[in-house]
Enzyme design. Structure first.
Site, PDB file in Angstrom:
ATOM      1  N   GLN A 254     -52.169 -77.050  11.090  1.00 11.18           N
ATOM      2  CA  GLN A 254     -51.097 -77.262  10.100  1.00 11.18           C
ATOM      3  C   GLN A 254     -51.045 -76.098   9.108  1.00 11.18           C
ATOM      4  O   GLN A 254     -49.967 -75.652   8.717  1.00 11.18           O
ATOM      5  CB  GLN A 254     -51.283 -78.595   9.365  1.00 11.18           C
ATOM      6  N   GLU A 255     -52.237 -75.586   8.722  1.00 14.53           N
ATOM      7  CA  GLU A 255     -52.266 -74.436   7.810  1.00 14.53           C
ATOM      8  C   GLU A 255     -51.561 -73.249   8.465  1.00 14.53           C
ATOM      9  O   GLU A 255     -50.788 -72.527   7.833  1.00 14.53           O
ATOM     10  CB  GLU A 255     -53.719 -74.077   7.477  1.00 14.53           C
ATOM     11  N   ARG A 281     -22.173 -51.730   0.780  1.00 15.63           N
ATOM     12  CA  ARG A 281     -22.567 -50.337   0.546  1.00 15.63           C
ATOM     13  C   ARG A 281     -21.827 -49.381   1.490  1.00 15.63           C
ATOM     14  O   ARG A 281     -21.705 -49.672   2.685  1.00 15.63           O
ATOM     15  CB  ARG A 281     -24.095 -50.229   0.781  1.00 15.63           C
TER      16      ARG A 281
END
Ligand SMILES: Cc1cc2nc3c(=O)[nH]c(=O)nc-3n(C[C@H](O)[C@H](O)[C@H](O)COP(=O)(O)OP(=O)(O)OC[C@H]3O[C@@H](n4cnc5c(N)ncnc54)[C@H](O)[C@@H]3O)c2cc1C
Length: 390
Positions: A254-255, A281
């Site tokens: 999950q991390e 631009r």
């Protein structure tokens, strides 16, 4: 940005992004845009958030969205956490450390905590009264977590914790820290235990430097020192000592997926802002987007961003269904963070000199993106894990 820039990619909503997840996303975007973004330069300058922002996030229901309602959370899933982290990335306040608090720290307590621990800590994590951190890394142990030296020695009904940690996210603000310790140094990984330190309650705990980083300036990534810090043995996570390594391995997917969330969100923001920029631009009498090189570059980036989003959505769907294996999570972390680095770099190039100026958001994204390939296990370690599975 009121709508999800994923729409720039022309993608249908994934099944997991149900209406209520979409509503949470919109609310989180509003919160980040109105409450956090206007003060973000100040937080970057101070290299730390204020507690008030955490309390406000708690009051808005943005802390512990996936924790059960009986512990003060909102009863959601990782889809809800994803919506919040995507909002952070899409608004561009990436240094707000609530992703780690919500989808890394709180789940350890939910999954391994006793009923008493859950009742004691989760409601306060949900309000922001407690700010969470996880302290694994040490000056001598990063990728090789088995080399952790921080010692927790039993002393009656207490542990005495000694050691130093570094690079800890939320390190200056955190008052609930899950500390990776050795309860039995002889046993290596099997002697590793996770112990919760409530910093307001202990003596011998010292915060070191708030580290001077190249990006994610608003986060207080810090050194922490534990000098015979005494905590009750009941602060151990899990029923017995020596389970820390297994617990870490179970939670790392999950991390890692969450690092992918931050990556895909920034990719989409970078692309949306750059498409707007190159339309405005001008050079050689035409808009930058009218050059074939610009169109080809953006065509490639949009294609890769779309592939990334489809892969990410699939990982979330699998994770919610309980089937995201650690190898696929490692692929998501490594591939999405690599793609993030590439997309942000190419988008900066299309901004020309303005891209190198801090007043343009792409410059901050460039600095913030770099660490994604390093933390949560480096991308080399991810490839090692994938390689081993073949
Ligand atoms: C901004 C930031 C926030 C962080 N937040 C936290 C946090 O909240 N909690 C926490 O515990 N940690 C945190 N970390 C630490 C992070 O997880 C580590 O930095 C990371 O795991 C790498 O460890 P290391 O820095 O010691 O690098 P090392 O392990 O020294 O690696 C150095 C290099 O060698 C490579 N390498 C190492 N082993 C191998 C191998 N076997 N094969 C091939 N290559 C290899 C690595 O990939 C890397 O390129 C954070 C770091 C940063 C920069």
């Amino acid at each position: 940005m009121a709508t999800n820039p994923a729409e720039v990619l022309g993608l249908p909503k994934p099944a997991w992004a149900a209406d209520e997840v979409g509503m949470l996303y919109d609310m989180a975007v509003r919160f980040m845009s109105e409450e956090i973004f206007p003060r973000y330069d100040e937080f970057e300058k101070n290299e730390i958030f204020d507690r008030e922002s955490w309390l406000k996030a708690g009051a808005a229901g943005l802390l512990c969205a996936s924790m059960p309602e009986k512990y003060g959370g909102s009863g959601g899933t990782f889809a809800h956490e994803s919506a919040i982290i995507e909002a952070i990335g899409h608004v561009g306040v990436d240094g707000f450390g609530i992703g780690l608090h919500n989808s890394i720290v709180a789940p350890y307590i939910l999954h391994y905590g006793s009923e008493e621990q859950k009742q004691m800590w989760l409601p306060k994590l949900a309000t922001g009264e407690l700010i969470g951190a996880i302290a694994m890394t040490e000056p001598g142990a990063g990728s090789d977590l088995q080399g952790v030296k921080t010692r927790a020695e039993k002393d009656g009904n207490h542990y005495k914790i000694s050691g130093s940690k570094t690079f800890i996210t939320n390190g200056q603000l955190a008052n609930l820290i899950i500390v990776v310790t050795k309860t039995d140094p002889e046993k290596g990984a099997k002697g590793t235990s996770l112990i919760v330190v409530e910093t307001d309650e202990v003596e011998g705990f010292q915060r070191g430097r708030n580290l001077d980083k190249i990006g994610l300036k608003a986060n207080d990534t810090s050194e922490l020192f534990f000098n015979d810090v005494r905590v009750p043995t009941s602060n151990l996570l899990g029923h017995e000592e020596g389970k820390g390594f297994v617990q870490l391995m179970q939670q790392l997917p999950q991390e890692r997926l969450q690092i992918g969330t931050g990556a895909i969100a920034m990719i989409e923001r970078a692309l949306a802002l750059t498409i707007d920029y190159v339309k405005e631009r001008k050079a050689f009498g035409k808009a930058i987007i009218d050059f074939q090189n610009t169109q080809f570059k953006l065509a490639e980036l949009k294609t890769e961003a779309t592939i990334g989003r489809v892969f990410y959505n699939d990982c979330v769907a699998r994770h919610i269904a309980g089937g995201l294996d650690p190898v696929t999570a490692s692929m998501a972390k490594y591939w999405l963070s690599d793609l993030q680095g590439k997309v942000v770099d190419e988008c900066l190039q299309l901004h020309g000199g303005y891209g190198y100026m801090n007043e343009y958001p792409i410059a901050r994204m460039y600095r913030d993106a770099r660490v994604q390939r390093i933390y949560g296990g480096t991308n080399e370690i991810m490839k090692l894990l994938i390689g081993r599975s073949l």
